[in-house]
Design a protein around this motif. Structure first.
Motif, PDB file in Angstrom:
ATOM      1  N   VAL A  19       7.975  32.940  28.946  1.00 17.72           N
ATOM      2  CA  VAL A  19       8.173  32.410  28.042  1.00 17.72           C
ATOM      3  C   VAL A  19       8.106  34.247  26.732  1.00 17.72           C
ATOM      4  N   ARG A  58       6.906  32.357  21.944  1.00 13.35           N
ATOM      5  CA  ARG A  58       8.228  32.013  21.336  1.00 13.35           C
ATOM      6  C   ARG A  58       8.893  31.224  22.591  1.00 13.35           C
ATOM      7  N   VAL A  59       9.499  29.857  22.644  1.00 11.28           N
ATOM      8  CA  VAL A  59       9.922  29.192  23.963  1.00 11.28           C
ATOM      9  C   VAL A  59      11.897  28.757  23.143  1.00 11.28           C
ATOM     10  N   GLY A  60      13.094  29.500  23.813  1.00  8.60           N
ATOM     11  CA  GLY A  60      13.636  28.905  22.475  1.00  8.60           C
ATOM     12  C   GLY A  60      14.001  28.764  21.426  1.00  8.60           C
ATOM     13  N   THR A  61      13.812  28.219  20.252  1.00 10.03           N
ATOM     14  CA  THR A  61      13.135  28.488  19.143  1.00 10.03           C
ATOM     15  C   THR A  61      11.945  27.854  18.459  1.00 10.03           C
ATOM     16  N   LEU A  93       8.935  19.944  25.774  1.00 13.68           N
ATOM     17  CA  LEU A  93       8.759  21.117  26.704  1.00 13.68           C
ATOM     18  C   LEU A  93       8.269  20.383  27.772  1.00 13.68           C
ATOM     19  N   ALA A  98      14.262  21.185  27.775  1.00 18.48           N
ATOM     20  CA  ALA A  98      14.528  22.392  26.918  1.00 18.48           C
ATOM     21  C   ALA A  98      14.514  24.178  27.670  1.00 18.48           C
ATOM     22  N   GLY A  99      12.395  24.217  28.250  1.00 20.93           N
ATOM     23  CA  GLY A  99      12.241  25.520  28.300  1.00 20.93           C
ATOM     24  C   GLY A  99      12.899  25.833  29.743  1.00 20.93           C
ATOM     25  N   ASP A 101      16.122  25.580  30.290  1.00 23.60           N
ATOM     26  CA  ASP A 101      17.733  26.498  30.134  1.00 23.60           C
ATOM     27  C   ASP A 101      17.224  27.510  29.198  1.00 23.60           C
ATOM     28  N   GLU A 102      16.291  27.842  28.303  1.00 28.07           N
ATOM     29  CA  GLU A 102      15.818  28.570  27.821  1.00 28.07           C
ATOM     30  C   GLU A 102      15.101  29.767  28.853  1.00 28.07           C
ATOM     31  N   LYS A 105      17.416  32.140  31.122  1.00 26.04           N
ATOM     32  CA  LYS A 105      18.359  32.883  29.915  1.00 26.04           C
ATOM     33  C   LYS A 105      17.224  34.295  30.153  1.00 26.04           C
TER      34      LYS A 105
END
Length: 110
Positions: A19, A58-61, A93, A98-99, A101-102, A105
């Motif tokens: 993160v 912050r994790v994604g949004t 999470l 979702a986490g 996927d983020e 990146k």
């Protein structure tokens, strides 16, 4: 320090997410090792934080509540949130990926 003896207000759930964080006004990437409503355990390079430092994550949004470094042991640190993270956010999470996927990146620094 015997870290297993620290009383917990809620159960910590294991995670393995990288993160985006801010410690000592520096942006760094940390691994989120576990998470609960009241705090989390993070890992980065040794020396990345000291007890009492403010932490944002912050994790994604999703923004975690503002936190304070409660303990440091090598490259691991415990974060005590100033507010509580909602259980539904923790479930999202942990279970929805979702986490993950983020995290794919984000650049891994460990």
């Amino acid at each position: 320090m015997n870290l297993t003896s620290i009383p917990r207000a809620s159960d910590r759930r294991p995670m393995h997410l990288t993160v985006k964080s801010r410690v000592r006004s520096r942006m760094i990437f940390v691994e989120l090792v576990d998470l609960s409503e009241g705090g989390c355990k993070i890992r980065a390079k040794p020396g990345f934080a000291q007890v009492g430092d403010s932490v944002t994550m912050r994790v994604g949004t999703i923004n975690a509540p503002l936190g304070i470094i409660a303990w440091v042991d090598g490259g691991f640190a415990g974060v005590a949130f100033e507010g509580a993270m909602h259980p539904a956010v923790i479930d999202y999470l942990c279970n929805e990926g979702a986490g993950r996927d983020e995290a794919s990146k984000l650049r891994r620094v460990l």
